[in-house]
Design an enzyme around this catalytic site. Structure first.
Site, PDB file in Angstrom:
ATOM      1  N   HIS A  42      -4.616  -1.430   1.815  1.00  0.00           N
ATOM      2  CA  HIS A  42      -4.150  -0.571   0.726  1.00  0.00           C
ATOM      3  C   HIS A  42      -4.531  -1.178  -0.630  1.00  0.00           C
ATOM      4  CE1 HIS A  42      -1.269   2.179  -1.303  1.00  0.00           C
ATOM      5  NE2 HIS A  42      -1.102   1.147  -2.105  1.00  0.00           N
ATOM      6  N   GLU A  43      -4.265  -2.461  -0.805  1.00  0.00           N
ATOM      7  CA  GLU A  43      -4.569  -3.123  -2.078  1.00  0.00           C
ATOM      8  C   GLU A  43      -6.073  -3.235  -2.316  1.00  0.00           C
ATOM      9  OE1 GLU A  43      -2.341  -3.568  -4.379  1.00  0.00           O
ATOM     10  OE2 GLU A  43      -0.757  -2.948  -2.987  1.00  0.00           O
ATOM     11  N   HIS A  69      -7.275  -0.090  -3.830  1.00  0.00           N
ATOM     12  CA  HIS A  69      -7.041   0.008  -5.278  1.00  0.00           C
ATOM     13  C   HIS A  69      -8.205  -0.634  -6.042  1.00  0.00           C
ATOM     14  CE1 HIS A  69      -3.152   1.878  -5.497  1.00  0.00           C
ATOM     15  NE2 HIS A  69      -2.542   0.928  -4.807  1.00  0.00           N
ATOM     16  N   GLU A  90      -2.063   6.171  -5.260  1.00  0.00           N
ATOM     17  CA  GLU A  90      -1.384   5.641  -4.073  1.00  0.00           C
ATOM     18  C   GLU A  90      -1.820   6.399  -2.820  1.00  0.00           C
ATOM     19  OE1 GLU A  90       0.331   2.848  -3.825  1.00  0.00           O
ATOM     20  OE2 GLU A  90      -0.011   2.542  -5.956  1.00  0.00           O
ATOM     21  N   ASP A 124      -3.847   4.789   0.308  1.00  0.00           N
ATOM     22  CA  ASP A 124      -3.372   4.919   1.692  1.00  0.00           C
ATOM     23  C   ASP A 124      -4.472   5.475   2.590  1.00  0.00           C
ATOM     24  OD1 ASP A 124      -0.826   3.941   1.144  1.00  0.00           O
ATOM     25  OD2 ASP A 124       0.068   5.932   0.942  1.00  0.00           O
TER      26      ASP A 124
END
Length: 176
Positions: free
Chosen positions: A78-79, A82, A147, A151
């Site tokens: 997930h990070e 980003h 977000e 995901d």
């Protein structure tokens, strides 16, 4: 900052483990603009974060919450997303757009207030409140979109790296 404040966890074995798993995820989908560096942060809160330049911090609270390697990998994925989707840079750009929209609304409020002297104070206050509300809503919408994208792409990255994709749902359930 983190190193000086004592927040950075100086644990070569633990950080090595995070970097092995994290870089396996980075390599799973070609085209990442740069390598990422993963590190643990001495913080019991359940969180992780991405910084400009591909630095990804994982709080010890999140590490301890994870019950499998794949759950930890889902947080890392997930990070990483980003970073690879340039959410930080896009967020700064959106904030500039929101600021310009707010300034335009404020300028319109001043002009409207001057042309209608009897209600100028109330009109100006209403316009300021509207402009602030619009800026906040733009940020909320952008954050939610980031977000969801992190995901979705994180899930694809988790799958491509050969981790158990059901771990993402399991971790999300526990987070809630």
């Amino acid at each position: 900052g983190l190193r000086l404040s004592g927040g950075f966890r100086n644990d070569p074995a633990g950080n090595g483990y995070l970097n092995e798993r994290g870089n396996r995820l980075v390599a799973a989908i070609p085209g990442a603009p740069f390598e990422c560096e993963f590190f643990a942060v001495n913080d019991s809160s359940i969180n992780a974060f991405a910084l400009p330049g591909g630095y990804i911090g994982i709080n010890t609270g999140l590490i301890l919450l994870c019950q499998s390697e794949s759950e930890l990998a889902s947080g890392l994925a997930h990070e990483i997303s980003h970073v690879t989707q340039h959410h930080i840079a896009r967020s700064v750009s959106k904030q500039k757009d929101a600021l310009l929209a707010t300034l335009a609304a404020l300028a319109a409020a001043v002009v409207a207030g001057r042309s209608n002297a009897s209600n100028s104070g109330q009109m100006t206050q209403a316009a300021i409140a509207s402009a602030q509300g619009m800026a906040i809503q733009m940020q909320i919408n952008f954050t939610r979109q980031n977000e969801q994208e992190a995901d979705r792409i994180g899930f694809q990255r988790l799958d491509a790296a050969g981790f158990d994709v059901t771990a993402m749902a399991t971790l999300m359930e526990r987070l809630q």
